[in-house]
Scaffold this motif. Structure first.
Motif, PDB file in Angstrom:
ATOM      1  N   GLU A  24       0.505  -1.501  -0.184  1.00  8.46           N
ATOM      2  CA  GLU A  24      -0.363  -0.360   0.127  1.00  8.46           C
ATOM      3  C   GLU A  24       0.772   1.393  -0.214  1.00  8.46           C
ATOM      4  O   GLU A  24       1.594   0.930   1.139  1.00  8.46           O
ATOM      5  N   VAL A  26       1.337   4.921   0.876  1.00  9.31           N
ATOM      6  CA  VAL A  26       0.287   6.285   1.576  1.00  9.31           C
ATOM      7  C   VAL A  26       1.433   7.102   1.535  1.00  9.31           C
ATOM      8  O   VAL A  26       3.026   7.512   1.251  1.00  9.31           O
ATOM      9  N   GLU A  43      -2.996  13.698   3.604  1.00  6.26           N
ATOM     10  CA  GLU A  43      -2.688  12.058   3.269  1.00  6.26           C
ATOM     11  C   GLU A  43      -3.675  11.570   2.162  1.00  6.26           C
ATOM     12  O   GLU A  43      -4.734  11.923   1.176  1.00  6.26           O
ATOM     13  N   GLY A  44      -3.259  10.559   1.191  1.00  4.89           N
ATOM     14  CA  GLY A  44      -3.710  10.101   0.854  1.00  4.89           C
ATOM     15  C   GLY A  44      -2.735   8.549   0.196  1.00  4.89           C
ATOM     16  O   GLY A  44      -2.049   8.711   0.158  1.00  4.89           O
ATOM     17  N   THR A  45      -3.668   7.686  -0.141  1.00  3.13           N
ATOM     18  CA  THR A  45      -3.307   6.030  -0.440  1.00  3.13           C
ATOM     19  C   THR A  45      -3.745   5.564  -1.214  1.00  3.13           C
ATOM     20  O   THR A  45      -5.185   5.612  -1.751  1.00  3.13           O
ATOM     21  N   SER A  46      -2.718   4.486  -2.021  1.00  3.73           N
ATOM     22  CA  SER A  46      -3.534   3.429  -2.515  1.00  3.73           C
ATOM     23  C   SER A  46      -4.846   2.606  -3.143  1.00  3.73           C
ATOM     24  O   SER A  46      -4.874   1.971  -3.593  1.00  3.73           O
ATOM     25  N   VAL A  58       0.941   4.122  -9.945  1.00  5.91           N
ATOM     26  CA  VAL A  58      -0.153   4.310  -8.722  1.00  5.91           C
ATOM     27  C   VAL A  58       0.138   5.863  -8.837  1.00  5.91           C
ATOM     28  O   VAL A  58       0.557   6.739  -8.099  1.00  5.91           O
ATOM     29  N   GLU A  59      -1.361   6.858  -8.857  1.00  7.77           N
ATOM     30  CA  GLU A  59      -2.069   7.895  -8.102  1.00  7.77           C
ATOM     31  C   GLU A  59      -2.592   8.190  -7.242  1.00  7.77           C
ATOM     32  O   GLU A  59      -3.690   7.123  -6.692  1.00  7.77           O
ATOM     33  N   LEU A  60      -2.438   8.832  -6.587  1.00 10.17           N
ATOM     34  CA  LEU A  60      -2.576   9.011  -5.171  1.00 10.17           C
ATOM     35  C   LEU A  60      -2.768  10.723  -5.375  1.00 10.17           C
ATOM     36  O   LEU A  60      -2.264  11.499  -5.574  1.00 10.17           O
ATOM     37  N   LEU A  62      -4.001  13.609  -2.919  1.00  5.29           N
ATOM     38  CA  LEU A  62      -4.104  14.385  -1.274  1.00  5.29           C
ATOM     39  C   LEU A  62      -5.527  14.452  -1.289  1.00  5.29           C
ATOM     40  O   LEU A  62      -5.759  15.505  -1.413  1.00  5.29           O
TER      41      LEU A  62
END
Length: 66
Positions: A24, A26, A43-46, A58-60, A62
């Motif tokens: 994951e 983050v 924060e952003g998480t996949s 992967v694009e996050l 936030l």
């Protein structure tokens, strides 16, 4: 911002991404400067990412954190 994560960037010495089937990602912008999540952080998480051979993109996005 584009970031490439590889084996040289392990958070824990001795662990390898190759040891895991899933990871994951983050990203956190910390208001306090600490690595521990705190209220006010962004924060952003996949979610779970299946590791495959070759690069995985992967694009996050936030947003508000805890």
């Amino acid at each position: 911002l584009e970031v490439t994560l590889d084996e040289t960037m392990a958070m824990m010495p001795g662990l390898s991404l190759a040891e895991f089937d899933q990871v994951e990602v983050v990203a956190r912008v910390s208001e306090s400067g600490d690595a521990i999540a705190r209220p006010g952080d962004i924060e952003g998480t996949s979610g779970a990412i299946e590791l495959t051979e070759g690069p995985v993109q992967v694009e996050l996005i936030l947003g508000s954190g805890p």
